[in-house]
Design a protein around this motif. Structure first.
Motif: not given
Length: 256
Positions: A178, A180, A206-207, A209-210, A217-219, A214
């Motif tokens: 988690w 980032e 990463l994208r 998984r997020l 989207e990524p930050s 959750f």
């Protein structure tokens, strides 16, 4: 302390150390020690727990320490020690010094981070099953540790280059999926090593998984990094940008 037995004894000592030099009220002890339900005579139960702790401390540190340092007050107890004698508070002091010197003395800052991180042995407050104070403290300590690791890796990159950071970043990204910032650092390192496809794959992992876990989207920072990689931005991820031009992460304040 190996002589301590049981979660309540560990929690009792942990709470006194967390508040080193400050009074801990009996009500706070009740809530932390008996989360499942406060006993009918909590004052007597707390006295019994403190008496057991005094016995352990006396055996480990001597009668004088117990008499002078573990102080009983009408409505509270105090462990009268310098906070810097407690690892978690020393960790906070060292990382604060390290962050202050990252720009002007990267090597010195890295040494301070290494000293701070060497204080860690296992999970924070391991063996403690306390209430909200201990639980929130444990979560904050783990956040502070990971934030310090990220800052130290930034310094590693600035001092030693990108190649040596990749293996550690991959391991940390696996253990803390988690985080980032870890993925962003890994993407930059891979790109600067000529591994653009792997950097893009890291972003996609990463994208996915997020989004799946959750629904988010990524930050913006990670997205901007991805666009820079796709556009082959020549300025992407230079050591100076990684270490001194980036503002500290939100929520990275050290424990006090």
């Amino acid at each position: 302390m190996t002589a301590l037995r049981g979660a309540r004894q560990c929690t009792l000592l942990a709470l006194l150390l967390l508040k080193a030099g400050e009074p801990v009220t009996k009500e706070q002890f009740f809530e932390e020690l008996w989360e499942e339900g406060i006993p009918s005579q909590p004052g007597n139960a707390l006295q019994a727990q403190v008496a057991r702790l005094r016995k352990v401390l006396r055996a480990e540190l001597g009668d004088e320490f117990v008499c002078r340092r573990l102080i009983t007050r009408p409505s509270s107890y105090v462990l009268d020690v310098d906070p810097l004698e407690v690892d978690v508070h020393l960790f906070g002091s060292l990382t604060k010094q390290a962050r202050a010197s990252m720009r002007n003395d990267p090597a010195g800052a890295r040494e301070l981070f290494d000293r701070a991180l060497s204080l860690w042995h296992g999970a924070p407050l391991e063996g403690v099953t306390g209430g909200p104070i201990c639980q929130s403290a444990a979560a904050q300590f783990e956040e502070n540790r990971l934030s310090a690791v990220e800052a130290r890796i930034q310094l590693d990159i600035a001092i030693d280059g990108y190649a040596q950071a990749v293996s550690e970043l991959k391991m940390l990204a696996y253990l803390a999926p988690w985080r980032e910032r870890l993925f962003e650092l890994l993407m930059v390192c891979l790109y600067r090593l000529g591994r653009q496809a792997e950097a893009i794959q890291t972003y996609n992992q990463l994208r996915s998984r997020l989004v799946e876990e959750f629904g988010m989207e990524p930050s913006p920072s990670v997205k901007s990094c991805m666009m820079a990689i796709l556009n082959q931005d020549p300025a992407l991820g230079g050591a100076e940008r990684l270490v001194v031009a980036r503002t500290p992460l939100a929520g990275s304040a050290v424990a006090s």
